[in-house]
Scaffold this motif. Structure first.
Motif, PDB file in Angstrom:
ATOM      1  N   GLY A 120     -45.758 -21.932  20.501  1.00  0.00           N
ATOM      2  CA  GLY A 120     -46.792 -21.095  21.198  1.00  0.00           C
ATOM      3  C   GLY A 120     -46.105 -20.268  22.215  1.00  0.00           C
ATOM      4  N   TRP A 121     -45.392 -20.789  23.045  1.00  0.00           N
ATOM      5  CA  TRP A 121     -44.923 -20.039  24.259  1.00  0.00           C
ATOM      6  C   TRP A 121     -43.994 -18.759  23.546  1.00  0.00           C
ATOM      7  N   LEU A 122     -43.314 -19.145  22.623  1.00  0.00           N
ATOM      8  CA  LEU A 122     -42.274 -18.127  22.024  1.00  0.00           C
ATOM      9  C   LEU A 122     -43.020 -17.002  21.397  1.00  0.00           C
ATOM     10  N   ASN A 123     -44.216 -17.442  20.729  1.00  0.00           N
ATOM     11  CA  ASN A 123     -44.721 -16.623  20.041  1.00  0.00           C
ATOM     12  C   ASN A 123     -45.859 -15.530  20.717  1.00  0.00           C
ATOM     13  N   SER A 124     -45.950 -16.072  22.212  1.00  0.00           N
ATOM     14  CA  SER A 124     -46.848 -15.290  23.048  1.00  0.00           C
ATOM     15  C   SER A 124     -45.807 -14.043  23.535  1.00  0.00           C
ATOM     16  N   LYS A 125     -44.548 -14.149  23.302  1.00  0.00           N
ATOM     17  CA  LYS A 125     -43.680 -13.167  23.897  1.00  0.00           C
ATOM     18  C   LYS A 125     -43.713 -12.096  23.132  1.00  0.00           C
TER      19      LYS A 125
END
Length: 102
Positions: free
Chosen positions: A97-102
């Motif tokens: 989720g964190w990586l996809n938010s970037k």
């Protein structure tokens, strides 16, 4: 006491809180969040170890996953892929989720 000593002392305290299954759940989660702001290989290893422990509760695993992702995003000095493969599903989803938010 130098700043390094102070940070080490804080990190040690937070790691103790994080690892203590008898500690208040909210405090453990907050410890994971704060540890995600520190750049130390020992802290990262502890977060990965805890995030890999299926006996922990989901919300804590998610917080550890977020802390791992934040550390990686800030430094990008380790390969995140094997970490994603190693950790539990809640932590894995938090990292993705964190990586996809970037």
């Amino acid at each position: 006491m130098t700043d390094d000593d102070s940070q080490s002392s804080h990190a040690g305290f937070l790691l103790t809180v994080l690892a203590d299954k008898d500690e208040d759940a909210c405090l453990r989660e907050n410890a994971a969040v704060y540890l995600g702001h520190m750049d130390d290989p020992m802290i990262l290893a502890a977060l990965i170890c805890l995030a890999s422990d299926a006996d922990q509760y989901d919300r804590l695993l998610e917080r550890c996953g977020n802390a791992i992702a934040e550390t990686w995003d800030r430094n990008r000095d380790f390969d995140i892929r094997p970490v994603i493969d190693q950790v539990t599903e809640p932590a894995r989803e938090a990292i993705r989720g964190w990586l996809n938010s970037k």
